[in-house]
Write an enzyme that holds these catalytic residues in place. Structure first.
Site, PDB file in Angstrom:
ATOM      1  N   ASP A 107      -3.856  -4.425   5.370  1.00  7.66           N
ATOM      2  CA  ASP A 107      -4.624  -5.348   4.813  1.00  7.66           C
ATOM      3  C   ASP A 107      -3.638  -5.847   4.660  1.00  7.66           C
ATOM      4  O   ASP A 107      -2.716  -5.926   5.120  1.00  7.66           O
ATOM      5  CB  ASP A 107      -4.898  -4.414   3.444  1.00  7.66           C
ATOM      6  CG  ASP A 107      -6.160  -5.245   2.442  1.00  7.66           C
ATOM      7  OD1 ASP A 107      -5.925  -6.645   2.808  1.00  7.66           O
ATOM      8  OD2 ASP A 107      -5.840  -5.021   1.474  1.00  7.66           O
TER       9      ASP A 107
ATOM     10  N   HIS B 196      -2.954  -0.862  -3.133  1.00 14.67           N
ATOM     11  CA  HIS B 196      -4.088   0.443  -3.019  1.00 14.67           C
ATOM     12  C   HIS B 196      -3.587   0.967  -4.672  1.00 14.67           C
ATOM     13  O   HIS B 196      -3.021   2.258  -3.970  1.00 14.67           O
ATOM     14  CB  HIS B 196      -4.070   0.119  -1.833  1.00 14.67           C
ATOM     15  CG  HIS B 196      -4.563  -0.614  -1.302  1.00 14.67           C
ATOM     16  ND1 HIS B 196      -4.044  -0.876   1.174  1.00 14.67           N
ATOM     17  CD2 HIS B 196      -4.387  -1.923  -1.241  1.00 14.67           C
ATOM     18  CE1 HIS B 196      -4.327  -1.692   1.337  1.00 14.67           C
ATOM     19  NE2 HIS B 196      -4.866  -3.176  -0.121  1.00 14.67           N
TER      20      HIS B 196
ATOM     21  N   SER C  98       0.817  -0.986   0.412  1.00 14.07           N
ATOM     22  CA  SER C  98       0.068   0.433   0.173  1.00 14.07           C
ATOM     23  C   SER C  98       1.639   1.058   0.620  1.00 14.07           C
ATOM     24  O   SER C  98       1.930   1.475  -0.827  1.00 14.07           O
ATOM     25  CB  SER C  98      -0.870  -0.079   1.206  1.00 14.07           C
ATOM     26  OG  SER C  98      -1.524   0.753   0.499  1.00 14.07           O
TER      27      SER C  98
END
Length: 191
Positions: free
Chosen positions: A134, A41, A14
């Site tokens: 995540d 992301h 991310s």
């Protein structure tokens, strides 16, 4: 290392992803025989510029994953913006516009969990830098399926929250710096 021959590498990242992946992906040799599936992301309202950025820098072919295509060896796949990337039991890729997971679509957990179901002990999964959790549940699923679970060393990650969360969820994961990964990944397939 598991006794099974490896079938795929999956990577989730991310915040700080581009810098980390710029260290890793261009270093993969042109004869690296596994598919590499990546979720980063990316805001849903933006085109995913990662493919064009990495295509110019990598020896391996780089493409955006397409629905119902097979994960081919020696190819780097990025999840498209605003779609989850999943792996079917037969190794086929699929895309989903289901609800975000961990506020993200694509979500790392979705890729890791479905890849663990498909490839089990033949999977190497890596959670890199990021500012949320995540990937933690997905990495735990990979380890549970017998795959190799790796987290970027939180002490050296640009954003340590995501690798630290993955390590907390999967304490058996190997902790590696990006420099360690540069040595480890080609060794996955060394005879």
């Amino acid at each position: 290392m598991s006794g099974a021959p490896f079938q795929a590498v999956v990577i989730g990242a991310s915040a700080g992803a581009v810098q980390a992946l710029l260290r890793l992906l261009p270093a993969l040799p042109g004869d690296f025989p596994l598919p590499v599936l990546i979720v980063v992301h990316v805001p849903p309202d933006r085109d995913n510029a990662l493919v064009s950025l990495f295509r110019e820098k990598c020896t391996l072919p780089v493409k955006e994953a397409e629905d119902k295509e097979r994960a081919e060896p020696s190819t780097i796949y990025f999840a498209p913006s605003d779609y989850h990337l999943l792996v079917e039991q037969d190794g086929t890729l699929s895309l989903s516009s289901e609800q975000p997971v961990n506020y993200s679509r694509p979500a790392i957990d979705v890729l890791l969990a479905t890849a663990a179901d498909a490839w089990g002990a033949g999977l190497c999964a890596i959670v890199l830098t990021g500012a949320n959790d995540d990937g933690a549940a997905g990495l735990k699923a990979v380890a549970g399926a017998g795959g190799v679970a790796i987290v970027e060393d939180p002490a050296s990650a640009q954003f340590p929250t995501m690798p630290a969360a993955a390590l907390a969820a999967c304490p058996t994961a190997r902790v590696m710096t990006l420099a360690d990964l540069l040595i480890f990944l080609p060794g996955l397939v060394a005879a």
